[in-house]
Design a protein around this motif. Structure first.
Motif, short mmCIF file in Angstrom:
data_model
loop_
_atom_site.label_atom_id
_atom_site.label_comp_id
_atom_site.label_asym_id
_atom_site.label_seq_id
_atom_site.Cartn_x
_atom_site.Cartn_y
_atom_site.Cartn_z
N ALA A 1 -7.06 -2.02 3.18
CA ALA A 1 -8.20 -1.16 3.49
C ALA A 1 -8.52 -1.18 4.98
O ALA A 1 -8.97 -0.20 5.55
N TYR B 1 0.84 -1.20 0.00
CA TYR B 1 0.00 0.00 0.00
C TYR B 1 0.87 1.25 0.00
O TYR B 1 0.61 2.21 -0.74
N ALA C 1 -14.65 3.27 -1.56
CA ALA C 1 -14.50 1.91 -2.06
C ALA C 1 -15.63 1.05 -1.50
O ALA C 1 -16.09 1.28 -0.39
N ASP D 1 -13.09 6.57 1.62
CA ASP D 1 -14.17 5.66 2.02
C ASP D 1 -15.23 5.50 0.93
O ASP D 1 -16.41 5.30 1.22
N ALA E 1 -11.90 0.45 -7.74
CA ALA E 1 -11.37 0.30 -6.38
C ALA E 1 -11.44 -1.14 -5.89
O ALA E 1 -10.68 -1.53 -5.00
N GLU E 2 -12.33 -1.94 -6.49
CA GLU E 2 -12.41 -3.35 -6.13
C GLU E 2 -11.31 -4.16 -6.80
O GLU E 2 -11.12 -5.34 -6.48
N HIS F 1 -10.09 4.39 -1.37
CA HIS F 1 -10.00 3.86 0.00
C HIS F 1 -9.78 4.99 1.01
O HIS F 1 -10.31 4.94 2.12
N LYS F 2 -9.01 5.99 0.63
CA LYS F 2 -8.76 7.10 1.55
C LYS F 2 -10.03 7.89 1.83
O LYS F 2 -10.21 8.44 2.91
N ILE G 1 -5.74 -5.37 -1.43
CA ILE G 1 -6.48 -4.14 -1.16
C ILE G 1 -7.40 -4.34 0.04
O ILE G 1 -7.53 -3.47 0.89
N PRO H 1 -10.61 5.49 7.50
CA PRO H 1 -11.59 6.04 6.55
C PRO H 1 -11.78 7.54 6.75
O PRO H 1 -11.72 8.05 7.87
#
Length: 228
Positions: free
Chosen positions: A147, A100, A227, A225, A179-180, A222-223, A143, A152
């Protein structure tokens, strides 16, 4: 008159293990569309060599002496760097906690160190084309792991709201599927549209959010939130 043949992909190999470097050089040099322009055994050498040799792709180990691969990646491909090469980070499962950070540092993708030669070769071609290398099967696992360690953002944060306001509902749906870790083909199937349409959506999303590639999109999702 026929078009001139494409220039080979210039590759710099960075790993502190001589045997690994030799293996990479042997594999990559055998490809007709690749030219290994140099090697480095630590992060400092990698940065110096990359700035001198101007490779298209840097194959970067994570654990190296003097300067690790994450710091070297940040110096070579961080947000404020000009003429940044594409960085393909290689890692192993026992150091995947670094991945990451590597992506945030500017890497265009990552592969596992025990990936088969064909996957490594295709990885170089993928990032050289300007695409992020997010192998879906591995990416979803990694991920998902990272995550859980990312704090978040507040769902009312300005950055998150700006993304929601900037993207159309359809683009936001694609953004979440990126994002997935889904590929264009998988997104096309999930949304019942063509891969060409997905490619157009991805290009628009990256341009609207001022992102370099899909990796940055994943990190941002992810940053903030956003995702799934």
């Amino acid at each position: 008159m026929s078009d001139a043949p494409p220039q080979p992909i210039r590759v710099l190999v960075c790993d502190d293990q001589a045997l690994v470097r030799t293996g990479y050089v042997t594999i990559f040099s055998a490809q007709p569309d690749m030219d290994v322009v140099g090697e480095a055994e630590n992060g400092h050498e990698a940065v110096r060599a990359a700035r001198r040799l101007r490779p298209d792709v840097v194959v970067m180990d994570v654990r190296m002496p003097l300067l690790d691969g994450i710091q070297a990646t940040r110096q070579l491909a961080g947000p404020d760097t000009a003429h940044a090469p594409k960085v393909l980070v290689v890692t192993t499962f026992n150091v995947d906690s670094y991945v990451y950070d590597a992506l945030r540092a500017g890497a265009s993708g990552f592969l596992l160190k025990d990936s088969p030669p064909a996957e490594l070769v295709n990885g170089i071609r993928t990032v050289a084309r300007g695409e992020a290398l997010l192998a879906p099967a591995v990416t979803r696992r990694l991920i998902g792991h990272f995550a859980g360690h990312v704090r978040p953002a507040d769902t009312t944060s300005p950055v998150r709201q700006n993304i929601v306001d900037t993207l159309t509902p359809r683009e936001l749906e694609v953004f979440r599927l990126i994002a997935e870790g889904l590929s264009n083909a998988e997104i096309a199937t999930a949304m019942s549209i063509t891969p060409e349409t997905v490619k157009t959506y991805v290009s628009r999303i990256l341009a609207k959010l001022h992102l370099r590639d899909r990796v940055q999109a994943v990190v941002l999702a992810h940053k903030t939130d956003l995702a799934p």
